[in-house]
Design an enzyme around this catalytic site. Structure first.
Site, PDB file in Angstrom:
ATOM      1  N   CYS A   8      32.763  48.869  38.363  1.00 34.37           N
ATOM      2  CA  CYS A   8      33.082  50.168  37.754  1.00 34.37           C
ATOM      3  C   CYS A   8      31.774  50.930  37.583  1.00 34.37           C
ATOM      4  O   CYS A   8      30.787  50.626  38.266  1.00 34.37           O
ATOM      5  CB  CYS A   8      33.850  49.989  36.450  1.00 34.37           C
ATOM      6  SG  CYS A   8      32.968  49.073  35.162  1.00 34.37           S
ATOM      7  N   ARG A  14      35.721  48.468  32.172  1.00 35.38           N
ATOM      8  CA  ARG A  14      36.793  48.075  33.090  1.00 35.38           C
ATOM      9  C   ARG A  14      36.486  46.827  33.900  1.00 35.38           C
ATOM     10  O   ARG A  14      37.303  45.894  33.941  1.00 35.38           O
ATOM     11  CB  ARG A  14      37.116  49.247  34.043  1.00 35.38           C
ATOM     12  CG  ARG A  14      37.756  50.423  33.342  1.00 35.38           C
ATOM     13  CD  ARG A  14      37.718  51.661  34.196  1.00 35.38           C
ATOM     14  NE  ARG A  14      36.351  52.155  34.371  1.00 35.38           N
ATOM     15  CZ  ARG A  14      35.987  53.141  35.163  1.00 35.38           C
ATOM     16  NH1 ARG A  14      36.911  53.746  35.900  1.00 35.38           N
ATOM     17  NH2 ARG A  14      34.737  53.538  35.224  1.00 35.38           N
ATOM     18  N   ASP A 127      38.808  55.692  33.530  1.00 31.86           N
ATOM     19  CA  ASP A 127      37.636  55.419  32.687  1.00 31.86           C
ATOM     20  C   ASP A 127      38.025  55.603  31.211  1.00 31.86           C
ATOM     21  O   ASP A 127      38.402  56.691  30.795  1.00 31.86           O
ATOM     22  CB  ASP A 127      36.536  56.415  33.075  1.00 31.86           C
ATOM     23  CG  ASP A 127      35.246  56.172  32.337  1.00 31.86           C
ATOM     24  OD1 ASP A 127      35.242  55.376  31.370  1.00 31.86           O
ATOM     25  OD2 ASP A 127      34.233  56.784  32.722  1.00 31.86           O
TER      26      ASP A 127
END
Ligand code: 4NP
Length: 158
Positions: A8, A14, A127
């Protein structure tokens, strides 16, 4: 042996969660020895940091220990090392493709939501960094199912 790297932006929300969920599911399947699972960020500004406390706490509630230290993605080491390099969103995938020099490297890059086993409006793992708790819950909801789909894919292509 299969080697999977989740990527990420910051490697604090994440991708460390994806790494922990994948490792947990592999452990339940008794297959953890058959895989190497790691995560990295395209942005190195959080290198060395533990994952975001909001992610750690919400993942902990679901039984996952998210505790890998952030590191930046290293093209010269990570492209040869991993079989599959899994971007969380379209920007991660675009950034990884820009870093890839050879077609073989580009061919290892995939998008996490492409493994999602159901019909969904989500094409990316969004996000959560500037979101509230529901943003983190959504990431975990999507990751749990996408990891199931990824495991099925890996089993089909053994
Ligand atoms: P991640 O989340 O890419 O899922 O780890 C973010 C972490 C940090 C930032 C953005 C997203 N940041 O801007 O610092």
């Amino acid at each position: 042996m299969k080697k999977v790297l989740f990527v990420c932006l910051g490697n604090i929300c994440r991708s460390p969660a994806a790494e922990a969920i994948m490792k947990s599911k592999l452990r339940q399947l008794g297959k953890e020895r058959e895989f190497v699972v790691d995560s990295a960020g395209t942005y190195g500004g959080h290198a060395g940091a533990l994952p975001d406390e909001r992610m750690r706490e919400q993942a902990r509630c679901r039984g996952y220990v998210v505790d890998s230290r952030s590191r930046v993605f290293y093209p010269s080491a990570d492209f040869p090392e991993f079989d599959l390099i899994v971007g969380m969103d379209n920007q991660n995938v675009a950034d990884l493709k820009r870093l890839a020099i050879h077609a073989e490297e580009r061919g290892k890059i995939v998008r996490m939501m492409d493994f999602f086993p159901e019909k969904t409006p989500y094409q990316e793992i969004p996000d959560p960094y500037y979101e509230g708790p529901e943003g983190f819950e959504l990431v975990l909801d999507l990751l749990e199912k996408a990891v199931d789909g990824l495991l099925e894919y890996l089993q089909r292509n053994e």
